[in-house]
Write a protein that holds these residues in place. Sequence first.
Motif, PDB file in Angstrom:
ATOM      1  N   HIS A   7       0.873  -1.275   0.011  1.00 22.22           N
ATOM      2  CA  HIS A   7       0.052  -0.147   0.043  1.00 22.22           C
ATOM      3  C   HIS A   7       0.739   1.332   0.053  1.00 22.22           C
ATOM      4  O   HIS A   7       0.857   1.977   1.021  1.00 22.22           O
ATOM      5  N   LEU A   8       1.665   1.433  -1.178  1.00 26.45           N
ATOM      6  CA  LEU A   8       2.318   2.605  -1.120  1.00 26.45           C
ATOM      7  C   LEU A   8       2.146   3.352  -2.398  1.00 26.45           C
ATOM      8  O   LEU A   8       1.673   2.855  -3.304  1.00 26.45           O
ATOM      9  N   VAL A   9       2.600   4.564  -2.604  1.00 28.59           N
ATOM     10  CA  VAL A   9       2.140   5.324  -3.557  1.00 28.59           C
ATOM     11  C   VAL A   9       3.378   5.871  -4.742  1.00 28.59           C
ATOM     12  O   VAL A   9       4.430   6.273  -4.120  1.00 28.59           O
ATOM     13  N   PRO A  10       3.379   5.156  -5.682  1.00 25.49           N
ATOM     14  CA  PRO A  10       4.479   5.048  -6.517  1.00 25.49           C
ATOM     15  C   PRO A  10       5.365   6.417  -6.815  1.00 25.49           C
ATOM     16  O   PRO A  10       6.152   6.583  -7.162  1.00 25.49           O
ATOM     17  N   ASP A  11       4.144   7.603  -6.988  1.00 23.59           N
ATOM     18  CA  ASP A  11       4.596   8.611  -7.508  1.00 23.59           C
ATOM     19  C   ASP A  11       5.106   9.668  -6.434  1.00 23.59           C
ATOM     20  O   ASP A  11       5.556  10.766  -6.620  1.00 23.59           O
ATOM     21  N   MET A  12       5.174   9.312  -4.897  1.00 22.67           N
ATOM     22  CA  MET A  12       5.633  10.002  -4.225  1.00 22.67           C
ATOM     23  C   MET A  12       7.110   9.536  -3.798  1.00 22.67           C
ATOM     24  O   MET A  12       7.558   8.375  -4.051  1.00 22.67           O
ATOM     25  N   THR A  13       7.894  10.244  -2.871  1.00 18.57           N
ATOM     26  CA  THR A  13       9.057  10.006  -2.417  1.00 18.57           C
ATOM     27  C   THR A  13       8.957   9.028  -1.530  1.00 18.57           C
ATOM     28  O   THR A  13       8.057   8.755  -0.535  1.00 18.57           O
ATOM     29  N   VAL A  14      10.345   8.178  -1.229  1.00 15.72           N
ATOM     30  CA  VAL A  14      10.152   7.235   0.121  1.00 15.72           C
ATOM     31  C   VAL A  14       9.924   7.946   1.315  1.00 15.72           C
ATOM     32  O   VAL A  14       9.083   7.317   2.137  1.00 15.72           O
ATOM     33  N   ALA A  15      10.433   8.993   1.478  1.00 13.89           N
ATOM     34  CA  ALA A  15      10.294   9.825   2.829  1.00 13.89           C
ATOM     35  C   ALA A  15       8.666  10.093   2.909  1.00 13.89           C
ATOM     36  O   ALA A  15       7.990   9.906   4.100  1.00 13.89           O
ATOM     37  N   GLU A  16       8.049  10.562   1.831  1.00 10.90           N
ATOM     38  CA  GLU A  16       6.582  10.858   1.827  1.00 10.90           C
ATOM     39  C   GLU A  16       5.652   9.710   2.079  1.00 10.90           C
ATOM     40  O   GLU A  16       4.793   9.624   3.082  1.00 10.90           O
ATOM     41  N   ASN A  17       6.071   8.423   1.509  1.00 11.35           N
ATOM     42  CA  ASN A  17       5.563   7.281   1.642  1.00 11.35           C
ATOM     43  C   ASN A  17       5.642   6.799   3.215  1.00 11.35           C
ATOM     44  O   ASN A  17       4.619   6.186   3.833  1.00 11.35           O
ATOM     45  N   LEU A  18       6.836   6.873   3.715  1.00  6.74           N
ATOM     46  CA  LEU A  18       6.967   6.242   5.146  1.00  6.74           C
ATOM     47  C   LEU A  18       6.026   7.149   6.119  1.00  6.74           C
ATOM     48  O   LEU A  18       5.527   6.485   7.113  1.00  6.74           O
ATOM     49  N   LEU A  19       6.114   8.259   5.913  1.00  7.16           N
ATOM     50  CA  LEU A  19       5.416   9.138   7.174  1.00  7.16           C
ATOM     51  C   LEU A  19       4.119   9.724   6.711  1.00  7.16           C
ATOM     52  O   LEU A  19       3.412  10.669   7.161  1.00  7.16           O
ATOM     53  N   ILE A  20       3.423   8.997   5.438  1.00  3.50           N
ATOM     54  CA  ILE A  20       2.071   9.628   5.106  1.00  3.50           C
ATOM     55  C   ILE A  20       0.876   9.496   5.864  1.00  3.50           C
ATOM     56  O   ILE A  20       0.896   8.772   6.652  1.00  3.50           O
ATOM     57  N   GLY A  21       0.514  10.711   6.226  1.00  2.00           N
ATOM     58  CA  GLY A  21      -0.804  10.901   7.113  1.00  2.00           C
ATOM     59  C   GLY A  21      -0.334  11.229   8.318  1.00  2.00           C
ATOM     60  O   GLY A  21      -1.058  11.627   9.296  1.00  2.00           O
ATOM     61  N   ARG A  22       1.085  11.396   8.533  1.00  4.50           N
ATOM     62  CA  ARG A  22       1.440  12.104   9.593  1.00  4.50           C
ATOM     63  C   ARG A  22       2.875  12.975   9.515  1.00  4.50           C
ATOM     64  O   ARG A  22       3.800  12.939  10.353  1.00  4.50           O
ATOM     65  N   TYR A  23       2.846  13.803   8.646  1.00  8.61           N
ATOM     66  CA  TYR A  23       3.926  14.449   8.173  1.00  8.61           C
ATOM     67  C   TYR A  23       4.186  15.510   9.257  1.00  8.61           C
ATOM     68  O   TYR A  23       3.278  16.065   9.810  1.00  8.61           O
ATOM     69  N   PRO A  24       5.510  15.824   9.320  1.00  4.25           N
ATOM     70  CA  PRO A  24       5.910  16.872  10.452  1.00  4.25           C
ATOM     71  C   PRO A  24       5.598  18.250   9.836  1.00  4.25           C
ATOM     72  O   PRO A  24       5.637  18.413   8.581  1.00  4.25           O
ATOM     73  N   GLN A  25       4.958  18.990  10.680  1.00  2.00           N
ATOM     74  CA  GLN A  25       4.683  20.398  10.227  1.00  2.00           C
ATOM     75  C   GLN A  25       5.359  21.577  11.312  1.00  2.00           C
ATOM     76  O   GLN A  25       5.734  21.159  12.257  1.00  2.00           O
ATOM     77  N   ARG A  26       5.354  22.550  10.806  1.00  2.00           N
ATOM     78  CA  ARG A  26       5.766  23.646  11.190  1.00  2.00           C
ATOM     79  C   ARG A  26       5.153  24.886  10.705  1.00  2.00           C
ATOM     80  O   ARG A  26       5.273  25.244   9.386  1.00  2.00           O
ATOM     81  N   GLY A  27       4.343  25.527  11.527  1.00  2.00           N
ATOM     82  CA  GLY A  27       3.655  26.723  11.042  1.00  2.00           C
ATOM     83  C   GLY A  27       2.446  26.227  10.074  1.00  2.00           C
ATOM     84  O   GLY A  27       2.270  27.158   9.301  1.00  2.00           O
TER      85      GLY A  27
END
Lengths: 323, 503
Positions: free
Chosen positions: B92-112
Amino acid sequence: MSSPTSLAASSIQSSRFTRLWDSAGMLLVLAALFLTCSLFVDNFLSVANLRGLALSVSTIGMISCTMMFCLAAGDFDLSVGSVVAFAGVLGATVMNTTGSVALGVAAALAAGSMIGLLNGVFVARLGVNALITTLASMQIVRGLGFIASDGRAVGIRTAGFFDFGNTAWLGVPLPVWLTIACFVIFGVLLNLTIFGRNALAIGGNKEAAHLAGVPVVRIKILIFTLQGLVAAFAGLVLSARMTSGQPNTSLGLELEVISACVLGGVSLSGGVARIGAVVAGVLIMGLVQNAMNLLNIPPFYQYVARGLILLGAVMLDRFKSRR
Amino acid sequence: MPPDVMALDFVGLKKEFPGVRALDGVSFAVRGGSVHALMGENGAGKSTLLKILSGAYQPTSGAVRLGGAERVFASTAEAIEAGVAVIYQELHLVPDMTVAENLLIGRYPQRGGFLNRAALRAEAARLLALVGEDISPDTRLGRLSLAQRQMVEIAKALGRGARVVAFDEPTSSLSAKETDRLFAIIRDLKSRGHAILYVTHRMDEVYEICDAATVLRDGRHVVTHDSLAAVTRDALVKSMVGRELTNVYNYRPRPHAPEGLEVRGIAGPGLRKPVSFQVARGEILGFFGLVGAGRSELMRLICGAVDPEAGEVLVQGEKLPGNSPRAAIRAGLVFCPEDRKKEGIVAIRSVAENINLSARRSHLVGAGLFLDLAWEKRNAAEQISRLGVRTASPSTLIGLLSGGNQQKAILARWLSERVRVIVLDEPTRGIDIGAKSEIYALIHDLAASGVSVVVVSSELPEILGISDRVFVMREGLIAAEFTREAATPEAVLHAALPSGSIT
């Protein structure tokens, strides 16, 4: 609180109503609209107005027949408005050059069929999305119309051709008879031939139809070709009424045709179509426009009204299918 | 956690679908810091169990316990939250996104309110290090090999704090070297106390990586071995298969006549070598194999659904005139595909329409221009009563019928034709036992009337129960051929398991 018996009775009643609604819903809406307009809109019920109304829906009516097939098989065709204009221009030009009505008509019909055939080949054989294919051909053909006419209306000098648009039989104009003929022919095709049933099966489940031996590609190409042919025919009739081929006529016609089909309960995802409901859809569109004209509602508001009617019809349909 | 509390407990799990009981009271436990094999034939209930564990299904009754605490997962999100990860064959991975984006999908670190790219990359690198994978977090996922993607999936699960990790046949598309890598990671997870559930058909792997094993059959729990040391391979296979073949199959010997179906050297996608075989008139040939063995691909080639690269198909001695379902049907070769909903029925059309869809072309009137509506009505009614299709009326939408009745309607479509050869791909999948035995009876009647029948099934008892001969496919090849007498469950299953899995 109602007693159990009255509950049962009302549920029987409601099921009878839903069955009627399912089979003839849009016809009921049409009848109600017609009655309302007859009672409350001055001059609506005059012979001249009704004749004008019928004439005004003739172009949409003819093309909605083939658009119904296109949608039933799960496709779209946005190029019809452009084909109408191009066929008128081409027919007029050929007639003026050769002096022959027959040659002009033949050229326009052949061109329309060829455009449809190409649409069909791109969609069915090459697998290009129908929306994209016909969006492209819509613009290409519109451009061809302008090129062929140098952007100006082409006045037709062969007077015999005007009979197409301006004679009447039993008090009904010829274009209206031709529209009725289209409804009958395509109604028969849809309900009584293998072609119609196969189109519906393709729209319902293309893969299953293919595995059941339905020649999917061939039928889709045929549908698009018929669509081009009928649009060209409608374009010729329109040019006869206007006594000229006009390259900028029927802008946005494709959306009106699709709206009429959707009003007539044709499913955009394919597999569902009924000719009677499409006739009702076409008439509802024309009737509302006619009534708004009689009531002197400015055209800008008419766009809004037409959009709202379409949305309303689709909501009714959703309500119907959710039950 | 005290040592006597199991990391993962299944307690009396039951899962019923309309007409089918997929799991019937399954109980077993998985220890933390161990790898537990889950075994069974196709349809034994392994997938259903995994789906309950992942929160995709909710059990009809019974429960899942994590560390002794009962958990009901209403959704996959809740299961992930509770520390459960299921790694499916299809990732269940998204081929068009980067490895990092796939790893943390749904809980991306945010700043402001904006994505914090630096934190994203740092966290991704940390997770990749956990699985020892040397990939840049900025690589587009689509550029990774399948094995690498699997590592990303595992890292993603660890990043979400998974304590229980379930693998669904993880090595099915890995090379030997990649498999070794995967096993190293699984051992590492094990040493860090994770509980691992491992679904596989491969015996070698069971003995190499697993500590314990549970066998399911027909949705029931057969046996759990807490230690595999004392268990032989044959005993495991036997517990997967061992069951009495009942007479729901209604088998009776029938006379055979030559020249039914002949397939000569057919080749195409999914087959490793050209395939040739014959089926006599009146004969039932069964094709067994694991999912992905190439059985459906072969059937689709034979029936014209896919263009073959080479070879030809003969029906009663005559070559098919072309490569299309249409040409095959006209020659009397008909095909019931595996995925009934996607390829069999036209759901928004009526039962009658679906029955008459193909045969109506031979019953036209008015110089062949118009449908024979009287015939259509009569044929639909006849077929419905002949096959016992339970429907309110012929004009009911077929999509509203149960799976078994949809299947009978598809069979009715073909019985309206002049059938010489019928190919049935998983004809009883998802169908309740009552409808199953009706379909078996029908298959027998067809064969008895001289039709050549080819049946594909992943259910071993079904294949053994109805077939005159059994072919076993494995990894794109016909691996073995058995007469009815020689086709014992053990022999057939042995032949179907991937090479090197049983000695």
